[in-house]
Design a protein around this motif. Structure first.
Motif, PDB file in Angstrom:
ATOM      1  N   PRO A 184      55.992 -17.834   2.876  1.00  0.00           N
ATOM      2  CA  PRO A 184      57.355 -17.517   3.340  1.00  0.00           C
ATOM      3  C   PRO A 184      58.226 -16.906   2.233  1.00  0.00           C
ATOM      4  O   PRO A 184      59.012 -16.003   2.493  1.00  0.00           O
ATOM      5  N   PHE A 185      58.060 -17.388   1.008  1.00  0.00           N
ATOM      6  CA  PHE A 185      58.854 -16.854  -0.097  1.00  0.00           C
ATOM      7  C   PHE A 185      58.622 -15.355  -0.260  1.00  0.00           C
ATOM      8  O   PHE A 185      59.570 -14.579  -0.370  1.00  0.00           O
ATOM      9  N   LEU A 186      57.349 -14.937  -0.292  1.00  0.00           N
ATOM     10  CA  LEU A 186      57.055 -13.505  -0.476  1.00  0.00           C
ATOM     11  C   LEU A 186      57.531 -12.679   0.706  1.00  0.00           C
ATOM     12  O   LEU A 186      58.050 -11.579   0.536  1.00  0.00           O
ATOM     13  N   THR A 187      57.356 -13.201   1.913  1.00  0.00           N
ATOM     14  CA  THR A 187      57.810 -12.483   3.103  1.00  0.00           C
ATOM     15  C   THR A 187      59.315 -12.248   3.031  1.00  0.00           C
ATOM     16  O   THR A 187      59.804 -11.146   3.291  1.00  0.00           O
ATOM     17  N   GLU A 188      60.057 -13.282   2.620  1.00  0.00           N
ATOM     18  CA  GLU A 188      61.520 -13.164   2.537  1.00  0.00           C
ATOM     19  C   GLU A 188      61.950 -12.209   1.431  1.00  0.00           C
ATOM     20  O   GLU A 188      62.748 -11.297   1.637  1.00  0.00           O
ATOM     21  N   VAL A 189      61.399 -12.403   0.230  1.00  0.00           N
ATOM     22  CA  VAL A 189      61.865 -11.628  -0.919  1.00  0.00           C
ATOM     23  C   VAL A 189      61.438 -10.159  -0.837  1.00  0.00           C
ATOM     24  O   VAL A 189      62.179  -9.268  -1.233  1.00  0.00           O
ATOM     25  N   LEU A 190      60.262  -9.882  -0.301  1.00  0.00           N
ATOM     26  CA  LEU A 190      59.823  -8.489  -0.194  1.00  0.00           C
ATOM     27  C   LEU A 190      60.471  -7.771   0.976  1.00  0.00           C
ATOM     28  O   LEU A 190      60.429  -6.543   1.049  1.00  0.00           O
ATOM     29  N   GLY A 191      61.100  -8.519   1.870  1.00  0.00           N
ATOM     30  CA  GLY A 191      61.819  -7.911   2.982  1.00  0.00           C
ATOM     31  C   GLY A 191      63.222  -7.478   2.604  1.00  0.00           C
ATOM     32  O   GLY A 191      63.907  -6.811   3.371  1.00  0.00           O
ATOM     33  N   GLN A 192      63.669  -7.835   1.404  1.00  0.00           N
ATOM     34  CA  GLN A 192      65.002  -7.453   0.941  1.00  0.00           C
ATOM     35  C   GLN A 192      64.967  -6.041   0.361  1.00  0.00           C
ATOM     36  O   GLN A 192      63.947  -5.613  -0.171  1.00  0.00           O
ATOM     37  N   PRO A 193      66.084  -5.319   0.442  1.00  0.00           N
ATOM     38  CA  PRO A 193      66.111  -3.968  -0.135  1.00  0.00           C
ATOM     39  C   PRO A 193      66.255  -4.023  -1.663  1.00  0.00           C
ATOM     40  O   PRO A 193      67.305  -4.394  -2.174  1.00  0.00           O
ATOM     41  N   TRP A 194      65.208  -3.681  -2.387  1.00  0.00           N
ATOM     42  CA  TRP A 194      65.255  -3.633  -3.846  1.00  0.00           C
ATOM     43  C   TRP A 194      65.858  -2.301  -4.226  1.00  0.00           C
ATOM     44  O   TRP A 194      65.283  -1.247  -3.988  1.00  0.00           O
ATOM     45  N   ALA A 195      67.044  -2.341  -4.838  1.00  0.00           N
ATOM     46  CA  ALA A 195      67.779  -1.109  -5.110  1.00  0.00           C
ATOM     47  C   ALA A 195      67.488  -0.505  -6.476  1.00  0.00           C
ATOM     48  O   ALA A 195      67.944   0.582  -6.765  1.00  0.00           O
ATOM     49  N   LEU A 196      66.723  -1.203  -7.331  1.00  0.00           N
ATOM     50  CA  LEU A 196      66.459  -0.671  -8.661  1.00  0.00           C
ATOM     51  C   LEU A 196      65.018  -0.939  -9.058  1.00  0.00           C
ATOM     52  O   LEU A 196      64.522  -2.050  -8.924  1.00  0.00           O
ATOM     53  N   ALA A 197      64.352   0.094  -9.528  1.00  0.00           N
ATOM     54  CA  ALA A 197      63.027  -0.042 -10.133  1.00  0.00           C
ATOM     55  C   ALA A 197      63.166   0.486 -11.553  1.00  0.00           C
ATOM     56  O   ALA A 197      63.677   1.580 -11.777  1.00  0.00           O
ATOM     57  N   PHE A 198      62.743  -0.301 -12.533  1.00  0.00           N
ATOM     58  CA  PHE A 198      63.000   0.016 -13.939  1.00  0.00           C
ATOM     59  C   PHE A 198      61.742  -0.272 -14.734  1.00  0.00           C
ATOM     60  O   PHE A 198      61.176  -1.352 -14.636  1.00  0.00           O
ATOM     61  N   SER A 199      61.283   0.696 -15.511  1.00  0.00           N
ATOM     62  CA  SER A 199      60.052   0.497 -16.259  1.00  0.00           C
ATOM     63  C   SER A 199      59.951   1.504 -17.392  1.00  0.00           C
ATOM     64  O   SER A 199      60.490   2.601 -17.305  1.00  0.00           O
ATOM     65  N   PRO A 200      59.238   1.131 -18.462  1.00  0.00           N
ATOM     66  CA  PRO A 200      58.978   2.133 -19.494  1.00  0.00           C
ATOM     67  C   PRO A 200      58.026   3.191 -18.959  1.00  0.00           C
ATOM     68  O   PRO A 200      57.154   2.893 -18.150  1.00  0.00           O
ATOM     69  N   ALA A 201      58.235   4.420 -19.380  1.00  0.00           N
ATOM     70  CA  ALA A 201      57.347   5.516 -18.990  1.00  0.00           C
ATOM     71  C   ALA A 201      56.138   5.540 -19.916  1.00  0.00           C
ATOM     72  O   ALA A 201      56.242   5.171 -21.087  1.00  0.00           O
ATOM     73  N   PRO A 202      54.999   5.967 -19.418  1.00  0.00           N
ATOM     74  CA  PRO A 202      53.827   6.058 -20.299  1.00  0.00           C
ATOM     75  C   PRO A 202      54.038   7.102 -21.383  1.00  0.00           C
ATOM     76  O   PRO A 202      54.718   8.098 -21.167  1.00  0.00           O
ATOM     77  N   ARG A 203      53.482   6.851 -22.555  1.00  0.00           N
ATOM     78  CA  ARG A 203      53.584   7.793 -23.674  1.00  0.00           C
ATOM     79  C   ARG A 203      52.192   8.210 -24.100  1.00  0.00           C
ATOM     80  O   ARG A 203      51.257   7.437 -24.020  1.00  0.00           O
ATOM     81  N   SER A 204      52.103   9.432 -24.590  1.00  0.00           N
ATOM     82  CA  SER A 204      50.818   9.879 -25.141  1.00  0.00           C
ATOM     83  C   SER A 204      50.756   9.475 -26.611  1.00  0.00           C
ATOM     84  O   SER A 204      51.751   9.520 -27.317  1.00  0.00           O
ATOM     85  N   HIS A 205      49.608   9.057 -27.055  1.00  0.00           N
ATOM     86  CA  HIS A 205      49.418   8.656 -28.465  1.00  0.00           C
ATOM     87  C   HIS A 205      48.335   9.528 -29.066  1.00  0.00           C
ATOM     88  O   HIS A 205      47.236   9.547 -28.540  1.00  0.00           O
ATOM     89  N   PRO A 206      48.545  10.235 -30.149  1.00  0.00           N
ATOM     90  CA  PRO A 206      49.834  10.439 -30.813  1.00  0.00           C
ATOM     91  C   PRO A 206      50.695  11.389 -29.992  1.00  0.00           C
ATOM     92  O   PRO A 206      50.180  12.136 -29.162  1.00  0.00           O
ATOM     93  N   PRO A 207      52.020  11.370 -30.206  1.00  0.00           N
ATOM     94  CA  PRO A 207      52.888  12.278 -29.460  1.00  0.00           C
ATOM     95  C   PRO A 207      52.491  13.727 -29.704  1.00  0.00           C
ATOM     96  O   PRO A 207      52.224  14.122 -30.832  1.00  0.00           O
ATOM     97  N   LEU A 208      52.443  14.483 -28.640  1.00  0.00           N
ATOM     98  CA  LEU A 208      52.017  15.877 -28.742  1.00  0.00           C
ATOM     99  C   LEU A 208      53.166  16.831 -29.062  1.00  0.00           C
ATOM    100  O   LEU A 208      52.927  17.942 -29.505  1.00  0.00           O
ATOM    101  N   LEU A 209      54.396  16.403 -28.837  1.00  0.00           N
ATOM    102  CA  LEU A 209      55.557  17.248 -29.098  1.00  0.00           C
ATOM    103  C   LEU A 209      56.449  16.600 -30.150  1.00  0.00           C
ATOM    104  O   LEU A 209      56.499  15.379 -30.256  1.00  0.00           O
ATOM    105  N   PRO A 210      57.183  17.410 -30.930  1.00  0.00           N
ATOM    106  CA  PRO A 210      58.143  16.816 -31.869  1.00  0.00           C
ATOM    107  C   PRO A 210      59.216  16.047 -31.093  1.00  0.00           C
ATOM    108  O   PRO A 210      59.506  16.363 -29.932  1.00  0.00           O
TER     109      PRO A 210
END
Length: 118
Positions: free
Chosen positions: A25-51
């Motif tokens: 029930p917890f997952l059904t309730e919480v995933l049914g809510q409108p999540w207005a923000l998704a926030f995450s680090p973007a993947p990076r290439s190693h080593p960086p290819l650009l200055p």
């Protein structure tokens, strides 16, 4: 990406529950809510290819809700953080410029709390 966002953990729990044929029930309730923000680090290439000045902030991702935002970031550390903000143009409730200004203000306040410049 590190998967540290709450919504990603909830989605993983939902996937496991689905495989186990469970309907918590917890997952059904919480995933049914409108999540207005998704926030995450973007993947990076190693080593960086650009200055550093030419490195993109990443591709970002779509907001999880019609009236929400998708935010990805790269960096910080020694240099500035590059932030990618996305939202739907069709939403009258989103404004990426206002979101950007408020994010910048909030980060400036955090820096001041840590004893740095604004």
């Amino acid at each position: 990406m590190t998967g540290a966002g709450l919504e990603r953990h909830l989605q993983a729990l939902a996937a496991v529950a689905n495989q186990m044929r469970l309907r918590p029930p917890f997952l059904t309730e919480v995933l049914g809510q409108p999540w207005a923000l998704a926030f995450s680090p973007a993947p990076r290439s190693h080593p960086p290819l650009l200055p550093h000045p030419l490195r993109p902030a990443g591709g970002g991702f779509n907001p999880p809700h019609q009236d929400g935002y998708g935010v990805s970031f790269v960096g910080g550390g020694d240099g500035p953080a590059l932030v990618h903000i996305s939202c739907r143009e069709s939403s009258p409730k989103t404004d990426p410029r206002l979101f950007s200004r408020r994010l910048r203000e909030a980060l400036g306040k955090l820096r001041q709390l840590q004893g740095g410049e604004g």
